[in-house]
Every structure is written in structure tokens, then in C-alpha cells.
Write an enzyme that holds these catalytic residues in place. Structure first.
Site, PDB file in Angstrom:
ATOM      1  N   GLY A  13       0.833  -1.202   0.000  1.00 56.53           N
ATOM      2  CA  GLY A  13       0.000   0.000   0.000  1.00 56.53           C
ATOM      3  C   GLY A  13       0.863   1.244   0.000  1.00 56.53           C
ATOM      4  O   GLY A  13       1.822   1.340   0.764  1.00 56.53           O
ATOM      5  N   LYS A 206     -12.482  -1.279  16.497  1.00 55.03           N
ATOM      6  CA  LYS A 206     -11.513  -0.913  17.529  1.00 55.03           C
ATOM      7  C   LYS A 206     -11.956  -1.423  18.906  1.00 55.03           C
ATOM      8  O   LYS A 206     -11.128  -1.865  19.707  1.00 55.03           O
ATOM      9  CB  LYS A 206     -11.320   0.605  17.526  1.00 55.03           C
ATOM     10  CG  LYS A 206     -10.655   1.074  16.221  1.00 55.03           C
ATOM     11  CD  LYS A 206     -10.812   2.550  15.973  1.00 55.03           C
ATOM     12  CE  LYS A 206     -10.143   2.951  14.661  1.00 55.03           C
ATOM     13  NZ  LYS A 206     -10.452   4.336  14.262  1.00 55.03           N
TER      14      LYS A 206
END
Lengths: 435, 435
Positions: A13, A206
């Protein structure tokens, strides 16, 4: 040091975080070698289109579309692709190939964490992911290491910058949700498809990671109860302000006798609460532990450079482990706690109804709550609804009440009963109140 | 796991922190074994008088006055004696004997850090000290590991609970320093000999450690410029309150082109600043890094259980390293930065004079500042001095001014000149202002 073989770092990436990670690795090459005791080198950068990647610090010859070749020629694979598709394939391939992995991919960990942690353990390699929760804020490492001699009881965090920005704008400018969202999109604070943020899924990923690390038990994304902020109206914010409170989207994880829970929901918090002053793209996580008591961690929750700082911190840690020959400190989920049922979560709720004010309305409303054993802490009718409020007809008034602790199932039952009353109209609003 | 040889932990000291550390190790024995992958056992506890140590969780047979025997029979030596005398001897003996060390002793590290870090490196063992700065707050580990891919630029912390409590009491109750100190002593928040706290030496030790870890260079206690809070008066606090500010004792470390600096001083900070709401025994550390930007860490800075939480977190980390056979990640001080000269530290100052107000006084005062190139940001004469202020005679008034950025040497020169003016009396007050 010159003779030492460098540790090869392969980046998957080259977007915002990837390009900044490359920058930190290149610009600080000498200093990082000192900190690790051995040089590191960027061995390859996988991207979709090398022609589109133009940064002065990136050696173009490192760019390739052949992701697997980058995976296979690295000691540390840094996964910044995102999502739960090919990212999983490449991370598993890296681990099984004997490379350690650094990732910022919360969705991947929340969905496939146990599989990845096991693959790392089986291959005696590292998997580090500080940037997956709270961006630049060191929260994963404190949970994995600093608080490992303690018992975490609960965590409470603002872990999504987009929703925090939108709620801030609604508060300071009196905007409705839709308007604030559009503004955030125009300014680049919200994505074209904002679903993941505004519906709370990003925060839920998260929350799953926080619960897993804090309680040493497996909590996956499907175990998280999620409520986003799309139903929050300008009137909800006005009511909060009138009561000295603000609305924040929280990720909340708890460990009680009923089991563990991980939840995401908007909540009213007092303006004096430390989390109330966390604005914009900043994140903060509150941790309550048995012995350490209350801790708070605060910092940039997103952004290229801050996230890259956390990623490179992980790369250095892993590189030190490789240098010392001791990768593979496992993430141990030795507990097998049940997920607490929704009914076990007691909370105080702020409920807002739209009513046609006739004699006896309050009595009727109060009766529905009392019949279900819910105590009322306060009632207020002082704020007029705004014209954008669903159900507004120029005549209606707001009836706001705050309950004592109750469970959500009972609360929703009472609210449903109230909504059937003749004098009650429109949609009720229900927001948790943080005590 | 039953067959594995336990890791032996020897405690030096059985006071507040030592007894709580023993409690955590004993009460969580099974859970810690899971987290480490190998059991740990308390192998000995050195104390001054075994008869005086009575805790249900402490096996009396472990208590001994023979500290050296505890040192020699442990894989991890936990030093909780304090001070820079025998503590140094025992820690060095432990390291040279091949044991790893966990300590909460900031004075020892600020004075002998480089010697101890080298002994640890030479013997390939660990030295961990999370509890030495900020009690339970994970700040040492984030600096050693999380931010290791970044460049720390400055840190700002409230790292002494005693002075923070005293300044809080002065602010909320309008007390003079002496009265607040006495009250703090009566309540057990300040020691009988409070010098180390109120003169800023405790904070200075922590500043030295923060600078060393943050800038990878050696900063010792003698490099720290220290100013305590004993000169802060009720009038200083009243003036701060009138200006929407609070007084906090700060540990400040910086890295600029002039070198590194570590300083402790009381400063005026805006009430909206996150550090302004850090009260009582809580500590907080602000970190500004090149890429991560601003971070804040907050939690209990002292107390038996919170400090023990940090100590046991270190014990687990070291025990994991022992289990994996890779102790000894060195603390590298590869930079050799100069200590920045005092004159390089520019700041804004709030200065308060006691004057007999005659025509022309302000002009005279302004001239002394202007002659030295110091710009004045604001002047105020609206507060009457209180009768306890040194120099008070019923007639005098306060003249308060805030400067723009200047260096302390020039500032003190101007203040000295002003004090020689006929109309100026008593002692001037000089407090830094945080921008």
C-alpha cells in the site's frame, strides 16, 4: 554496522499512510539503524499503479503491482491495504512464510484476529498493530505490556475522528446531522461513502480489539453491539448543551460477572469530563484498571504522518526482536469469557418525546416508566423543537426525561408504550448518559 | 506448565509499593503465569525489620534483612529501596550477577542511569523502570518503544503529585503556600521533610529521565535547571485566577538547535489547557513529536497500588524476555547533544511588583524593560495585595505585567533594575507563562 545484513521491510500500500511510512523509514534511516542496532531497508512497495505514486523520497524502482513478490521478499511485511479480503491472504502468506507483520488494519484484526495471532505464534513471528486503534496514540502496546500486571476493568474511548468532527460541528454551529455530514465530506473529513464511520462500524472494530487485548479473551466484530450517530438531531445536541453536556460517540468495553461486553453508542457526557474536550480528529481512550486506577491516552487518531509514526514504532520493535532473535511474543487469549447479554448492561438514558401538551400527559408518561420499574431522575419541557425535527407541526413540544439506571430492553419497552399514547407524536430520541 | 521452572522475583523493600507489588504477584499468580507462559515466584523480600511487615498475602518466611541474599537468588530483582546509596550497590550487583532489574527509583536513574544501562547491556539483561516517571502511567515504555520511529521534540509534564495537591489547595481555598503545605503534611500528601517535592528535585529526576529517553542522549540530574514552588504566594494564585490561568509545577524538556534542555518550574497555564485540569495526585505528560504530533498520557502519579501496577507490568515484560531468551534490549544513548544554555530558553513571564503608586511609576518600569529590548504584552494594577504578602504595609499596590518572549537572564536584569526604583518595594514575583 555497515557489514550487517539489513532487515528488509516490504510495504503493501502506498496511499496516505503508506507513503508517510516510507518517508519516515527513508528520512530517518541512520537514526533508526542506531535505535535498532542494525539497518533496515525498504525492499519493495506494492501498489495498484506505480505511475500514480510520486513522492521524492520513494525510489520508483521499489514500486510494483506484484504484491506477493513484496510479501515473499521481506522480513517485515507492513500491511496497509485495508479491508478483510486480500489483506488477509497476504498477511497469512507473510506469517506462514516466516515474516513478521505490522498492520494498521482494524477490520482485519476484529474479524480474523485469532487466526492471525495463531499463525504468528505457530511461525514464531511477530504481529504488531499499534496504529489499528487510536492512530498515533500508544494504546495497544500499553495494553499488551504495561497493564499486563494489572486487571483491566473497563475502557471508554473516542476512537473515530469523523464522527467526532461531525458531532463537534453540530454542537458549535447548531447543524443537523445531514448538513454536518455534507460539510465534513466537502472538507475531506468524511469519505464519499461514510457508512463505516457514521454507523459506528469503524469504532466497533476498535472496540473488539480493545476488549480482546484488555480482557485476554476473544471478542470479534460480531460480538460488538453497534449504534451510530445518524439518528442524532440538532435538538438532541441543543438539549445536551442546555444540560451542560456534549454528545460523543463512544467505544465502551467492560468486564463484569456477566461476561465481557463491547459496545459502540453515542452518549451524553458532562462538559467537565476529560473526554468532552477531545475535539475534531483527536482520539482518546480512558482505561480503568484494578490497581492502576484511571488512565487516559490522548492524541491524533488518524492522518498520514501520525499513523505512520505508530507503524514505524512497530517496525522498530519488530526489527529489534528480529535482531535479538526473539520474535513471537504471543497474544494470549487464555480466557474464554462469555459475551454479556444486552440486558445486563444497565445505563441511564436521556429520552426525548414530541408531545401535544395536554393536562395529564406527564402523568401518563411517568406511569409507563414506573410500571416497568424505571425511576426518573429529571423531567424537562423548556426547549421548543426546531422545525427540522421529524414530526414537527408547529404545535408540538419536547418532553425530555433522564432515567436512573435501567437496562435497554426495559427502557425501549417503556418508550414504545409511551409512543402509543394519543398525545405523543413523531420519533422518540434515546441517548445513553455516561455517569 | 507445571513442570516449568518458575522465574524467581526478589523484592528489595516492603513499604507501600513493595507490599502492593507482593500482593499483585501473589493474588494474580495463575493469571500472570498465563500471560508470561511460565510461572513466577516470589523468592525473597528484603526489609529493615521482618517483624514490622504484616500483610496476609506475604509469606513471612520470605522476609529477610539480608538484602544481598535476595539479590543473589533472583532472576528479576525489584529495587524499591529508593535513594542513590545502597540502591545503586544492589542494582549493580544484580545486573553484574546476570539478573534483570525492575526499579521505581527515579533519583538513582537520574544520577547513575548511564552506568546502570551499560551494566545491563554488558550483562545482556533487562533494566525496566516504568514506575519511575508518572507512577502508573505508561510513559517510559511508549518513549522506549512506541515513539521510537518518531522524533520527540518536547515534553511537558505534571509529574509531582505533592506540589500539584498544594497548588490545587492554594487555588481553591486561597491559602498561602506555608498553610497549604502544612495541611498537605497533616493529610499525608506531603512528607515531614517536603524539600524534595516542593523544591522541584523529584520532578527534576523525572525530567532527566524523560529527556534521556526522548532524545536518546544522556541528561543527568545535574543538567536540570530547577525552580520549586516555595516562592508562590496567595497573590500569585489570585492574579492567575483573575487572568483565567492556573499555576502548575511543570517538568519541561526540549530539543532545539541549541541542544537539549530539561527544566522544572512553576508556570501559568490557561484554564482550557488539558494540563490545567490535572488535579491532586494525578500526573500527566504531554509529548510533542515530529510525526505523531501531540500526545497526552494521564493517570495516578503515585500511591501503592498504582505504582505496583507499573512495577508488575515491568516484571511481566522482563519475565517474557527471560522466557524467550532475549533480555537486554539496550537503552541506546547514541546522541551526544549539548545541554542548551539557559539564555537560549525564551519564555513569556508574568512579573508582579509591589509599588507605591505615584505618577510616573509605570513609565519608569516600562523604560527598564524597553531598554533591555523586552516587549510588554499587558499591564494590570487591579488587584490589591493581601496582608500576608511580604513587604505589605497597607499602602502598597500590585503592578503586574506579562512580557513577550525573552530570555531569563535579560528578564531578571530588568526586574533587578525595577526593584531599585524608589517607588518599588518588597519582593518581585516572576512566573513563566506557558503559551
Amino acid at each position: 554496522m555497515a557489514e550487517q545484513k539489513p532487515i528488509r521491510v516490504g510495504l503493501l500500500g502506498a496511499g496516505t499512510v503508506g507513503s508517510q511510512t516510507a518517508r519516515l523509514l527513508v528520512e530517518q534511516q541512520d537514526e533508526l539503524a542506531q535505535r535498532i542496532g542494525r539497518p533496515i531497508e525498504l525492499s519493495g512497495i506494492a501498489c495498484l499503479d506505480p505511475d500514480e505514486v510520486n513522492f521524492p523520497w520513494i525510489d520508483k524502482s521499489l514500486l510494483t503491482t506484484d504484491t506477493m513478490s513484496v510479501v515473499k521478499n521481506a522480513d517485515i511485511v507492513v500491511e496497509l491495504i485495508g479491508g478483510t479480503g486480500v489483506a488477509r491472504t497476504f498477511v497469512l502468506e507473510a506469517l506462514n512464510n516466516g515474516a513478521s507483520v505490522v498492520t494498521a488494519n482494524k477490520a482485519l484484526l476484529a474479524k480474523y484476529g485469532p487466526e492471525l495471532y495463531k499463525a504468528a505464534e505457530d511461525n514464531n513471528v511477530d504481529i504488531y498493530f499499534e496504529a489499528a486503534v487510536g492512530g498515533a496514540i500508544p494504546i495497544v502496546r500499553p495494553l499488551r505490556e504495561s497493564l499486563v500486571g494489572d486487571q483491566v476493568k473497563s475502557m471508554l474511548g473516542i476512537v473515530n475522528g469523523t464522527t467526532n468532527y461531525i458531532l463537534d460541528e453540530m454542537t458549535t454551529k447548531g447543524l443537523d446531522f445531514d448538513v454536518a455530514l455534507k460539510e465534513a465530506q466537502e472538507k475531506g473529513y468524511a469519505e464519499a461513502d461514510p457508512t463505516g464511520d457514521i454507523e459506528g462500524y469503524d469504532a466497533a472494530n476498535k472496540a473488539a480489539i480493545m476488549a480482546t487485548l484488555g480482557f485476554h479473551t476473544n471478542v470479534g466484530i460480531d460480538d460488538v453491539t453497534v449504534e451510530g450517530i445518524t439518528h442524532i438531531t440538532a435538538d438532541d445536541i441543543a438539549a445536551a448543551t442546555a444540560e451542560g453536556k456534549v454528545v460523543k460517540l463512544l467505544a465502551v468495553v467492560d468486564h463484569t460477572d456477566d461476561g465481557v461486553s463491547a459496545r459502540v453508542y453515542p452518549a451524553l457526557i458532562r462538559q467537565e469530563h476529560p473526554l468532552a474536550s477531545v475535539h475534531g480528529s483527536f482520539n482518546a481512550v480512558f482505561v480503568r484498571a484494578e490497581y492502576a486506577d484511571d488512565l487516559m491516552f490522548y492524541g491524533r487518531g488518524a492522518g498520514g504522518a501520525p499513523t505512520a509514526s505508530a507503524v514505524v514504532g512497530d517496525i522498530v520493535t519488530v526489527a529489534r526482536h528480529i535482531t535479538a532473535g526473539c520474535t513471537g511474543p504471543a497474544i494470549r487469549m487464555y480466557n474464554d469469557y462469555p459475551i454479556a447479554p444486552l440486558s445486563s448492561a444497565k445505563a441511564s438514558f436521556a429520552v426525548r418525546f414530541l408531545i401535544h401538551d395536554k393536562p395529564g400527559v406527564l402523568l401518563q408518561v411517568a406511569k409507563e416508566f414506573a410500571d416497568r420499574g424505571i425511576s426518573i431522575n429529571g423531567v424537562n419541557q423548556d426547549l421548543k423543537p426546531t422545525a427540522t425535527e421529524p414530526g414537527y407541526d408547529g404545535e408540538i413540544q419536547q418532553l425530555r426525561l433522564v432515567t436512573h439506571m435501567t437496562d435497554e430492553t426495559t427502557l425501549r419497552d417503556a418508550v414504545e408504550a409511551v409512543c402509543k399514547l394519543d398525545s405523543v407524536t413523531g420519533e422518540p430520541s434515546i441517548i445513553r448518559v455516561l455517569d
